[in-house]
Design a protein around this motif. Structure first.
Motif, PDB file in Angstrom:
ATOM      1  N   VAL A 157       0.889  -1.201  -0.085  1.00 20.83           N
ATOM      2  CA  VAL A 157       0.028  -0.104   0.050  1.00 20.83           C
ATOM      3  C   VAL A 157       0.805   1.082  -0.086  1.00 20.83           C
ATOM      4  CG1 VAL A 157      -1.499   1.347   1.361  1.00 20.83           C
ATOM      5  CG2 VAL A 157      -2.070  -0.931   1.087  1.00 20.83           C
ATOM      6  N   VAL A 158       1.730   1.266   0.793  1.00 17.69           N
ATOM      7  CA  VAL A 158       2.934   2.509   0.888  1.00 17.69           C
ATOM      8  C   VAL A 158       3.660   2.382  -0.373  1.00 17.69           C
ATOM      9  CG1 VAL A 158       4.754   3.522   2.066  1.00 17.69           C
ATOM     10  CG2 VAL A 158       3.009   2.272   3.587  1.00 17.69           C
ATOM     11  N   LEU A 159       3.957   1.586  -1.007  1.00 19.33           N
ATOM     12  CA  LEU A 159       4.687   1.562  -2.146  1.00 19.33           C
ATOM     13  C   LEU A 159       4.061   1.861  -3.182  1.00 19.33           C
ATOM     14  CD1 LEU A 159       7.416   0.562  -4.140  1.00 19.33           C
ATOM     15  CD2 LEU A 159       6.086  -1.432  -4.210  1.00 19.33           C
ATOM     16  N   LEU A 160       2.693   1.675  -3.406  1.00 17.42           N
ATOM     17  CA  LEU A 160       1.976   2.028  -4.490  1.00 17.42           C
ATOM     18  C   LEU A 160       1.656   3.470  -4.255  1.00 17.42           C
ATOM     19  CD1 LEU A 160      -0.402  -1.101  -4.819  1.00 17.42           C
ATOM     20  CD2 LEU A 160       1.547  -0.346  -6.337  1.00 17.42           C
ATOM     21  N   GLU A 161       1.412   4.079  -3.112  1.00 19.96           N
ATOM     22  CA  GLU A 161       0.955   5.398  -2.639  1.00 19.96           C
ATOM     23  C   GLU A 161       2.254   6.431  -3.158  1.00 19.96           C
ATOM     24  OE1 GLU A 161      -0.401   5.568   1.114  1.00 19.96           O
ATOM     25  OE2 GLU A 161      -2.351   4.665   0.450  1.00 19.96           O
ATOM     26  N   GLN A 187       9.448   7.254   3.134  1.00 17.16           N
ATOM     27  CA  GLN A 187       8.798   6.275   4.192  1.00 17.16           C
ATOM     28  C   GLN A 187       8.992   4.759   3.862  1.00 17.16           C
ATOM     29  OE1 GLN A 187       4.715   7.300   4.063  1.00 17.16           O
ATOM     30  NE2 GLN A 187       5.086   9.378   5.152  1.00 17.16           N
ATOM     31  N   LEU A 188       9.750   4.412   2.805  1.00 20.87           N
ATOM     32  CA  LEU A 188      10.033   2.973   2.471  1.00 20.87           C
ATOM     33  C   LEU A 188      11.606   2.744   2.790  1.00 20.87           C
ATOM     34  CD1 LEU A 188       8.137   2.361  -0.700  1.00 20.87           C
ATOM     35  CD2 LEU A 188       7.719   1.431   1.443  1.00 20.87           C
ATOM     36  N   LEU A 189      12.267   3.624   3.398  1.00 22.39           N
ATOM     37  CA  LEU A 189      13.693   3.343   3.546  1.00 22.39           C
ATOM     38  C   LEU A 189      14.021   2.444   4.384  1.00 22.39           C
ATOM     39  CD1 LEU A 189      16.755   4.569   2.839  1.00 22.39           C
ATOM     40  CD2 LEU A 189      16.230   6.189   4.490  1.00 22.39           C
ATOM     41  N   ARG A 190      13.423   2.359   5.623  1.00 22.31           N
ATOM     42  CA  ARG A 190      13.557   1.596   6.468  1.00 22.31           C
ATOM     43  C   ARG A 190      13.264   0.218   6.419  1.00 22.31           C
ATOM     44  NH1 ARG A 190      11.352   2.242  12.881  1.00 22.31           N
ATOM     45  NH2 ARG A 190      12.807   0.292  13.797  1.00 22.31           N
ATOM     46  N   TRP A 191      12.421  -0.115   5.604  1.00 20.00           N
ATOM     47  CA  TRP A 191      11.766  -1.262   5.361  1.00 20.00           C
ATOM     48  C   TRP A 191      12.329  -1.995   4.011  1.00 20.00           C
ATOM     49  CZ3 TRP A 191      10.226  -2.194   9.820  1.00 20.00           C
ATOM     50  CH2 TRP A 191       9.426  -1.435  10.444  1.00 20.00           C
ATOM     51  N   ASP A 229      15.467   1.792  -6.411  1.00 20.83           N
ATOM     52  CA  ASP A 229      14.726   1.411  -7.604  1.00 20.83           C
ATOM     53  C   ASP A 229      13.265   2.282  -7.409  1.00 20.83           C
ATOM     54  OD1 ASP A 229      13.943   0.244 -10.264  1.00 20.83           O
ATOM     55  OD2 ASP A 229      12.608  -1.082  -8.980  1.00 20.83           O
ATOM     56  N   VAL A 230      12.899   2.110  -6.175  1.00 23.71           N
ATOM     57  CA  VAL A 230      11.615   2.723  -5.965  1.00 23.71           C
ATOM     58  C   VAL A 230      11.721   4.344  -6.073  1.00 23.71           C
ATOM     59  CG1 VAL A 230      10.104   3.405  -3.987  1.00 23.71           C
ATOM     60  CG2 VAL A 230      10.982   1.234  -4.257  1.00 23.71           C
ATOM     61  N   GLN A 231      12.818   4.856  -5.778  1.00 21.26           N
ATOM     62  CA  GLN A 231      12.956   6.359  -6.018  1.00 21.26           C
ATOM     63  C   GLN A 231      13.080   6.706  -7.530  1.00 21.26           C
ATOM     64  OE1 GLN A 231      16.866   7.090  -3.777  1.00 21.26           O
ATOM     65  NE2 GLN A 231      15.509   8.848  -2.563  1.00 21.26           N
ATOM     66  N   ARG A 232      13.856   5.938  -8.196  1.00 24.53           N
ATOM     67  CA  ARG A 232      13.809   6.062  -9.736  1.00 24.53           C
ATOM     68  C   ARG A 232      12.440   5.982 -10.210  1.00 24.53           C
ATOM     69  NH1 ARG A 232      13.731   2.869 -13.871  1.00 24.53           N
ATOM     70  NH2 ARG A 232      13.987   1.146 -12.704  1.00 24.53           N
ATOM     71  N   ARG A 233      11.717   4.996  -9.960  1.00 27.20           N
ATOM     72  CA  ARG A 233      10.255   4.919 -10.328  1.00 27.20           C
ATOM     73  C   ARG A 233       9.634   6.035  -9.855  1.00 27.20           C
ATOM     74  NH1 ARG A 233       8.830  -0.333 -12.052  1.00 27.20           N
ATOM     75  NH2 ARG A 233      10.460  -1.981 -11.699  1.00 27.20           N
ATOM     76  N   ALA A 234       9.509   6.293  -8.614  1.00 26.44           N
ATOM     77  CA  ALA A 234       8.776   7.451  -8.311  1.00 26.44           C
ATOM     78  C   ALA A 234       8.968   8.971  -9.054  1.00 26.44           C
ATOM     79  CB  ALA A 234       8.994   7.915  -6.798  1.00 26.44           C
TER      80      ALA A 234
END
Length: 181
Positions: free
Chosen positions: A84-88, A98-102, A110-115
């Motif tokens: 849920v957090v990833l998709l948001e 907010q996803l850094l710790r996990w 990769d998440v930063q690049r996609r965002a």
């Protein structure tokens, strides 16, 4: 001389209120007084008389042992929350931090690049459109604290698949691999 000018000349000048005077107080010395020679360590037991005995303190020695295992949340529910957090994040409703710790370092990069790419495609409109939904989460345990998870999500009218590898690291779940389809 006009009447208005005479009033200005005859009226007293406005006075400013007096500023409060600054008071100065002496600062007490904060250091403890020195006793004995410089560098000498005074005895802590100076208050005891020589004929007064001191009880021996015998503490049991602790043997190093592993800490008690931490109960981790059920991996399916935890992964659903992570998704849920990833998709948001990808839809612009949340910042990627907010996803850094996990997330493992490469997954977070990769998440930063996609965002950033998703924000460019949206034209910078953060949070435009409906919030994404996680439809199904299917975990598959691999042993050694690793779980592979496949998920089905809905982003607007589009249904997508995601695959994650979740590992137990430092008494928490952490995503070490992520594929977005």
């Amino acid at each position: 001389m006009p009447a208005t000018a005479a009033l200005l000349v005859d009226s007293p000048a406005p006075t400013r209120p007096a500023a409060p005077r600054i008071r100065r107080y002496p600062v007490p010395l904060a250091a403890p007084p020195l006793a004995g020679e410089p560098g000498a360590v005074p005895s802590v037991l100076t208050h005891l008389s020589p004929d007064q005995g001191v009880l021996e303190l015998d503490l049991p020695r602790r043997h190093p042992r592993s800490p008690a295992p931490v109960d981790l949340p059920e991996v399916g529910g935890w992964t659903r929350g992570y998704l849920v957090v990833l998709l948001e994040v990808l839809s612009g409703h949340r910042p990627p931090q907010q996803l850094l710790r996990w997330s493992a370092a490469d997954v977070y990069t990769d998440v930063q690049r996609r965002a950033v790419l998703a924000a460019r495609l949206r034209g910078g409109a953060a949070g435009a459109g409906p919030r994404p939904q996680v439809l199904r989460v299917l975990p598959c345990g691999l042993g050694d604290g690793a779980v592979e998870v496949s998920a089905v999500v809905r982003v607007g009218e589009r249904v997508r698949a995601l695959a994650l590898r979740v590992e137990r690291r430092h008494e928490r779940w952490r995503v070490t691999a992520l594929e977005v389809g």
